[in-house]
Write a protein that holds these residues in place. Structure first.
Motif, PDB file in Angstrom:
ATOM      1  N   GLY A   1       0.774  -1.292   0.224  1.00 25.08           N
ATOM      2  CA  GLY A   1       0.040  -0.004   0.064  1.00 25.08           C
ATOM      3  C   GLY A   1       0.957   1.416  -0.076  1.00 25.08           C
ATOM      4  N   HIS A   2       2.080   1.122  -0.195  1.00 23.41           N
ATOM      5  CA  HIS A   2       2.929   2.280  -0.362  1.00 23.41           C
ATOM      6  C   HIS A   2       4.074   2.322  -1.182  1.00 23.41           C
ATOM      7  CE1 HIS A   2       4.977   5.699   2.650  1.00 23.41           C
ATOM      8  NE2 HIS A   2       4.943   5.923   1.290  1.00 23.41           N
ATOM      9  N   VAL A   3       3.912   2.816  -2.379  1.00 24.39           N
ATOM     10  CA  VAL A   3       4.701   2.390  -3.412  1.00 24.39           C
ATOM     11  C   VAL A   3       4.637   3.958  -4.467  1.00 24.39           C
ATOM     12  CG1 VAL A   3       5.167   1.322  -5.698  1.00 24.39           C
ATOM     13  CG2 VAL A   3       4.596   0.198  -3.802  1.00 24.39           C
ATOM     14  N   HIS A   4       5.900   4.596  -4.745  1.00 25.30           N
ATOM     15  CA  HIS A   4       5.943   5.806  -5.520  1.00 25.30           C
ATOM     16  C   HIS A   4       6.747   5.451  -6.629  1.00 25.30           C
ATOM     17  CE1 HIS A   4       4.825   8.087  -2.044  1.00 25.30           C
ATOM     18  NE2 HIS A   4       5.475   7.549  -1.397  1.00 25.30           N
ATOM     19  N   LEU A   5       6.010   5.057  -7.954  1.00 26.46           N
ATOM     20  CA  LEU A   5       6.444   4.826  -9.332  1.00 26.46           C
ATOM     21  C   LEU A   5       6.449   6.028 -10.040  1.00 26.46           C
ATOM     22  CD1 LEU A   5       4.812   1.446 -10.149  1.00 26.46           C
ATOM     23  CD2 LEU A   5       6.895   1.706  -8.923  1.00 26.46           C
TER      24      LEU A   5
ATOM     25  N   PHE B   1      -6.725   8.677   1.333  1.00 25.91           N
ATOM     26  CA  PHE B   1      -6.065   9.883   1.113  1.00 25.91           C
ATOM     27  C   PHE B   1      -4.698   9.971   1.702  1.00 25.91           C
ATOM     28  CE2 PHE B   1     -10.428  10.192   0.364  1.00 25.91           C
ATOM     29  CZ  PHE B   1     -10.434  11.197  -0.604  1.00 25.91           C
ATOM     30  N   LYS B   2      -3.837  10.910   1.062  1.00 24.84           N
ATOM     31  CA  LYS B   2      -2.401  11.270   1.889  1.00 24.84           C
ATOM     32  C   LYS B   2      -2.252  12.486   2.080  1.00 24.84           C
ATOM     33  CE  LYS B   2       2.510   9.794   2.255  1.00 24.84           C
ATOM     34  NZ  LYS B   2       3.496   9.169   1.703  1.00 24.84           N
ATOM     35  N   LEU B   3      -2.059  12.996   3.455  1.00 26.13           N
ATOM     36  CA  LEU B   3      -1.575  14.422   3.594  1.00 26.13           C
ATOM     37  C   LEU B   3      -0.675  14.595   4.283  1.00 26.13           C
ATOM     38  CD1 LEU B   3      -5.173  15.590   4.894  1.00 26.13           C
ATOM     39  CD2 LEU B   3      -4.316  15.671   2.510  1.00 26.13           C
TER      40      LEU B   3
ATOM     41  N   SER C   1       6.260  -0.896   1.487  1.00 25.99           N
ATOM     42  CA  SER C   1       7.475  -0.893   1.364  1.00 25.99           C
ATOM     43  C   SER C   1       8.184   0.626   1.061  1.00 25.99           C
ATOM     44  CB  SER C   1       8.090  -1.445   0.012  1.00 25.99           C
ATOM     45  OG  SER C   1       7.499  -0.705  -1.142  1.00 25.99           O
ATOM     46  N   ASP C   2       7.133   1.742   0.920  1.00 25.36           N
ATOM     47  CA  ASP C   2       7.537   2.984   0.606  1.00 25.36           C
ATOM     48  C   ASP C   2       8.661   2.966  -0.567  1.00 25.36           C
ATOM     49  OD1 ASP C   2       7.475   5.888   0.359  1.00 25.36           O
ATOM     50  OD2 ASP C   2       8.520   6.007   2.290  1.00 25.36           O
ATOM     51  N   HIS C   3       8.648   1.954  -1.393  1.00 24.96           N
ATOM     52  CA  HIS C   3       9.357   1.847  -2.706  1.00 24.96           C
ATOM     53  C   HIS C   3       9.532   3.164  -3.481  1.00 24.96           C
ATOM     54  CE1 HIS C   3      11.187  -0.187  -6.255  1.00 24.96           C
ATOM     55  NE2 HIS C   3      10.277   0.568  -6.782  1.00 24.96           N
TER      56      HIS C   3
HETATM   57 ZN   LIG Z   1       6.180   7.408   0.743  1.00 23.15          ZN
END
Ligand SMILES: [Zn+2]
Length: 456
Positions: free
Chosen positions: A57-61, A148-150, A312-314
């Motif tokens: 649930g935490h990936v930044h492509l 949402f992400k703040l 992962s915060d990939h």
């Molecule tokens: Zn992140």
């Protein structure tokens, strides 16, 4: 049936048992002691674990950050994910100033659709909370983006406390959930300016500029704000014992606050920043790595149920990109590769070392993210669920190296670490996409998942 996985050990959040798993039409259609069907393809899973695919649930492509873009795009990133046993990712549609949320989601989907080999969803990052943007929230939630992400920090993204409060209120009214990046922005600015004025520009000062108490304070503040309006809250990438204390206190008051940590915060420490020749830049991410004491506190938090999710915060960058910050740690792009290594790290360092149980691992990597992010057909192995499955060989030993991994970067934070236990086959909605080290998927198979409301 199209596919039968035979003789494996099925592992869910609750149970571990020997069974065959039958798949048809992308779904699990049978789980029984013995399944036979001469028409079906058979995969023999003797001696292996058959688990629900990982939901990261935490990936930044392809994330634009600090004048560059994270190195994995949707194709390379989802392929690497598949090699790591991940069958769903939730990335982010981060609103640009002036943009509507609907446009931010459409823009992100245009980058991803047709280029993903596994399913994906999008959290919505609100950075420009104009009146009309707040009015969009109910519709965004009902259109499949209920989370949402703040950002409580980062100049480009930060929102003030009043905005955070109003968005938590609005989101909760519609059954959605706000997650926060919790660090105290003003304090980071103050500490950073002081370090730079003293000529302290090396990667190690990144960690000094964002101390644990700064994260704990913001975590506490976000929890208090959510509590004040009867809202639910998710804490992304919680890194330290002090922030965990705030979550524990909130939960013990009855507050529905949920928190995620990441393998890097369980396994690495700020000593990594001292790696010579600018090597410390590899580990520059926010919040930063902490201490061995924090590592152990987080394992305990996972075990005891105060932390519910591991993501992962990939967000990989190459060393060339990291060099944007040579001579100024504030210009090092924040992030590290990780989507492919989460499962083997949690098993080898967590389960085998007795820190969490095998079932708890499945729960924090798959079942809990499915509930909290609104993916009702995913996150477990049961008849009717999507056939998102990872077959895991507990005996396979691998020495991790960026050269063998599939993420688009030229280092791994775990370079040279030997892990025992590795995913060998990954199945996305019934389709085998990785088998014995070979990629057999394609990039039109993955879909945008219109998610439902989070289940708490
Ligand atoms: Zn992140």
């Amino acid at each position: 049936m199209e596919l039968i996985i035979k003789n494996g050990t099925v592992v869910t959040a609750k149970e571990t048992y020997l069974a065959d798993v039958g798949v048809a039409g992308g779904k699990i259609v049978a789980i029984a002691e013995k399944l036979e069907d001469p028409e079906a393809r058979v995969i023999d899973a003797t001696g292996k674990y058959v688990m629900p695919g990982i939901i990261d649930g935490h990936v930044h492509l392809a994330l634009p950050f600090g004048g560059t873009v994270s190195a994995d795009d949707f194709s390379s990133g989802t392929k690497a994910a598949a090699f790591g046993g991940v069958t769903t990712i939730v990335d982010f549609a981060i609103q640009m100033k002036g943009e509507s949320l609907a446009d931010a989601i459409a823009r992100r989907r245009a980058e991803a659709d047709g280029k993903v080999c596994i399913d994906y969803g999008l959290h919505v990052g609100i950075t420009d909370a104009r009146e009309e943007v707040l009015r969009e929230i109910p519709e965004v939630i009902s259109n499949g983006c209920p989370t949402f992400k703040l950002f409580m920090t980062y100049d480009a993204f930060v929102v003030d406390d009043g905005t955070l409060l109003s968005i938590i209120e609005k989101t909760t009214d519609s059954g959605g959930m706000v997650g926060v990046h919790a660090e105290n922005h003003k304090i980071i600015g103050y500490l950073t300016a002081r370090l730079l004025s003293e000529g302290k520009t090396a990667p190690q000062y990144h960690a000094v500029s964002r101390p644990d108490w700064c994260e704990a304070e913001a975590t506490s503040r976000a929890i208090r704000l959510a509590e004040a309006v009867g809202g639910k809250l998710y804490i992304f990438h919680l890194t330290c014992s002090r922030a965990l204390d705030e979550v524990v206190a909130g939960r013990e008051r009855g507050m529905p606050v949920y928190a995620e940590t990441c393998p890097q915060y369980l396994l690495l420490t700020a000593d990594c920043y001292l790696e010579p020749d600018f090597g410390g830049a590899k580990y520059v991410m926010s919040p930063p790595l902490r201490t061995a004491f924090d590592n152990e506190a987080l394992w305990k938090g996972l075990r005891d149920g105060y932390l519910q999710v591991v993501g992962s915060d990939h967000c990989p960058f190459t060393m060339e990109q990291k060099k944007l910050g040579l001579g100024d740690f504030t210009k090092i792009p924040n992030g590290a590769p990780g989507v492919e290594t989460t499962l083997p790290l949690l098993y080898s360092e967590g389960v085998l070392k007795g820190r969490i149980s095998l079932n708890r691992m499945v729960e924090v990597l798959s079942t809990n993210p499915a509930c909290l992010f609104g993916l009702p057909n995913k996150g477990s192995l049961a008849v009717g669920y999507d056939a998102d499955i990872v077959i895991f060989d507990p005996d396979k030993e691998v020495v991790l190296s960026y050269q063998d991994l599939h993420m688009c970067t030229d280092y791994s934070p775990y370079e040279g670490l030997r892990v025992k236990g590795y995913p060998v086959t990954t199945i996305s909605r019934g389709r085998v996409i990785v088998e014995n080290g070979i990629f057999t998927g394609d990039f039109t198979h993955g879909r945008f998942v219109a998610r439902r409301l989070p289940q708490f």
